[in-house]
Design an enzyme around this catalytic site. Structure first.
Site, PDB file in Angstrom:
ATOM      1  N   SER A   1       0.832  -1.169  -0.066  1.00  0.00           N
ATOM      2  CA  SER A   1      -0.095  -0.027   0.174  1.00  0.00           C
ATOM      3  C   SER A   1       0.954   1.185   0.154  1.00  0.00           C
ATOM      4  CB  SER A   1      -0.925   0.041   1.102  1.00  0.00           C
ATOM      5  OG  SER A   1      -1.788   1.043   0.941  1.00  0.00           O
TER       6      SER A   1
ATOM      7  N   ASP B   1      -3.314   6.559  -2.967  1.00  0.00           N
ATOM      8  CA  ASP B   1      -1.898   6.062  -2.486  1.00  0.00           C
ATOM      9  C   ASP B   1      -1.757   5.105  -3.522  1.00  0.00           C
ATOM     10  OD1 ASP B   1      -4.227   4.045  -2.139  1.00  0.00           O
ATOM     11  OD2 ASP B   1      -3.164   3.513  -0.143  1.00  0.00           O
TER      12      ASP B   1
ATOM     13  N   ASP C   1      -1.499   1.730  -4.131  1.00  0.00           N
ATOM     14  CA  ASP C   1      -2.570   0.766  -4.564  1.00  0.00           C
ATOM     15  C   ASP C   1      -3.924   1.000  -4.732  1.00  0.00           C
ATOM     16  OD1 ASP C   1      -2.943   0.772  -1.669  1.00  0.00           O
ATOM     17  OD2 ASP C   1      -3.606  -1.172  -1.687  1.00  0.00           O
TER      18      ASP C   1
ATOM     19  N   ASP D   1      -6.437   2.308  -3.119  1.00  0.00           N
ATOM     20  CA  ASP D   1      -7.600   2.047  -2.089  1.00  0.00           C
ATOM     21  C   ASP D   1      -7.813   3.090  -1.348  1.00  0.00           C
ATOM     22  OD1 ASP D   1      -5.527   1.608  -0.288  1.00  0.00           O
ATOM     23  OD2 ASP D   1      -6.214  -0.219   0.621  1.00  0.00           O
TER      24      ASP D   1
END
Length: 477
Positions: free
Chosen positions: A60, A218, A220, A222
């Site tokens: 992440s 961000d 990734d 999410d």
């Protein structure tokens, strides 16, 4: 059945293929995403492919040297409300026990040479089409919005651009230096939109093109951050997660309300460390509201969830598609709201003012204490338990709750919650992912008229700073 996805971090593709090889050797029908894709696409695939399990190889917004994975349960492996959500106990401890058992043995895990299915790129198209269908062009037709978009060197840029374009938002300018995935995140010291300086290039681009808003995902994708020009300073400012949560919550209420009658049974939810504003927004519109422990693994399990958010820039606007936070679907509804406000001659800040006038000014802040010795976290928590503060910001303590005891609505967690006589709230807890203690503060101040807002904000900030000082003193800092 299992589905495996991966981002563009170092070795994410290697770890993903090895995961597919392990699942296949174990006799599990396995699907591998065709390329680097955002976490929400993987979470969507768990449900759309009716899989028992989903693995997303990503760290992440952690530093470049990190990698990791997120585990989702679906199908027969999950409870009803949590189908397609990230794991909670006891699944986490059961998985950890299996890891420890392998680590303690001298054996190896069988790997298949092949046999898994690499999905067609159409899985991303399916996600894009599903998210695009969330837009309501009949009720919110405005599309005159100039957007600057940055994925912070992550994998969300192409997918987010496709969604915005398909929904009619075609004036989207990428931050050129951050548009392509790069595992070293070279233009930021920390690949997290919340970190100071992370959006500097986005602000420069926004100023150059005369943008209305900045949207940042961000790495990734999410999470979603939103920024706009603050009329009080004339400078670009990233909105706090609680501010965006309130804006999206009010927008979801408007979308779900027909002629003043709300949909029965729908629930709005946020984590306990997030602002209490969403609860007031939901109650005023006749919706149910729930508070959960920190983390979307809890928020996403709320039955009849219609909208959920946490202050750390996570928003779930379509639980039937992605039972997790999704920075891309959130970006679409943020754009829809901002365009609608612009058409009416308003801004996101005007909408926040209206919410403050109706529900009171909710001012939030937080700070963290990073430690090199994990024992210091226990020491600080024990200090608070043994010597609880008597007041915060000059307001006497009315209630203190040791969250480790649990309650009828919350399972036990290591944390302390304080409420003062004037409804100031302080929550202190150790981070679940980093060696630091996190403190969350919120004060609520009634506002009688719009003309009073500037002075009320200034006074509220002074009070919040005093609360902050009291918390530091209570911790022995």
């Amino acid at each position: 059945r299992a589905v495996v996805g991966f981002d563009a971090r170092h070795n994410s593709d290697v770890f993903a293929r090895e995961t597919a090889a392990i699942f296949t050797a174990a006799g599990i029908e396995t699907f591998l995403l065709p390329s680097t894709l955002p976490t929400p696409v993987l979470a969507y695939a768990v449900r759309s492919l009716d899989c028992e399990c989903g693995i997303m190889v990503t760290a992440s917004h952690n530093p470049p040297r990190d990698n990791g994975y997120k585990v989702y349960l679906g199908g027969r492996a999950a409870d009803g409300a949590g189908r397609g959500a990230q794991i909670v106990a006891p699944y986490d401890t059961e998985i950890a026990a299996q890891i420890n058992a392998v680590s303690a043995s001298s054996g190896t895990i069988p790997l298949a040479d092949g046999g898994w299915t690499t999905l067609d790129p159409g899985i991303e198209d399916d996600y894009v089409n599903a998210v695009t269908s969330l837009a309501m062009p009949d009720r919110y037709p405005a599309r005159d919005l100039k957007v600057v978009l940055t994925p912070l060197h992550g994998v969300g840029g192409p997918t987010a651009t496709k969604v915005l374009s398909a929904a009619g938002f075609n004036d989207v300018t990428p931050v050129a230096e951050q548009a392509e995935p790069h595992p070293d995140f070279p233009t930021v010291s920390f690949p997290n939109p919340e970190e100071a300086g992370a959006l500097d290039l986005a602000f420069e681009t926004a100023a150059d093109v005369g943008a209305d808003i900045v949207i940042a995902n961000d790495p990734d994708a999410d999470r979603a951050a939103v920024a706009a020009v603050d009329p009080d300073t004339g400078q670009w400012r990233m909105l706090r997660g609680d501010e965006v949560g309130a804006l999206l919550g009010a927008h979801m209420v408007a979308r779900m309300t027909d002629d003043g009658v709300s949909q029965p049974g729908a629930v709005f939810a946020n984590s306990i460390v997030s602002s209490r504003m969403l609860g007031k927004i939901a109650a005023a519109a006749g919706f149910q509201h729930a508070e959960t422990l920190t983390g979307f693994k809890w928020i996403s399990r709320v039955p009849e969830l219609a909208f959920g958010y946490e202050e750390a820039l996570g928003y779930c606007v379509a639980p039937s598609l992605v039972r997790d936070k999704d920075g891309i679907s959130a970006a679409l509804l943020i754009a829809e709201l901002a365009a609608d406000l612009k058409a009416a001659g308003k801004t996101l800040f005007d909408s926040l003012d209206e919410l403050a006038l109706y529900h009171g000014l909710h001012l939030t802040d937080q700070f963290s204490v990073r430690v090199g010795n994990l024992g210091l976290l226990d020491a600080m928590m024990n200090r608070l338990r043994e010597h609880p503060p008597e007041s915060f910001g000059g307001s006497p303590l009315d209630n203190d709750v040791d969250l480790s005891m649990g309650s009828e609505t919350l399972p036990p967690t290591d944390g302390l919650l304080y409420i003062t006589r004037d409804d100031t709230r302080v929550i202190v807890r150790p981070s679940g992912t980093e060696p630091k203690l996190k403190c969350y503060l919120e004060i609520i101040v009634p506002v009688d008229a719009g003309a009073d807002l500037p002075e009320t904000r200034a006074q509220a900030r002074e009070t919040l700073d005093a609360v902050l000082g009291d918390v530091r003193e209570a911790l022995g800092l």
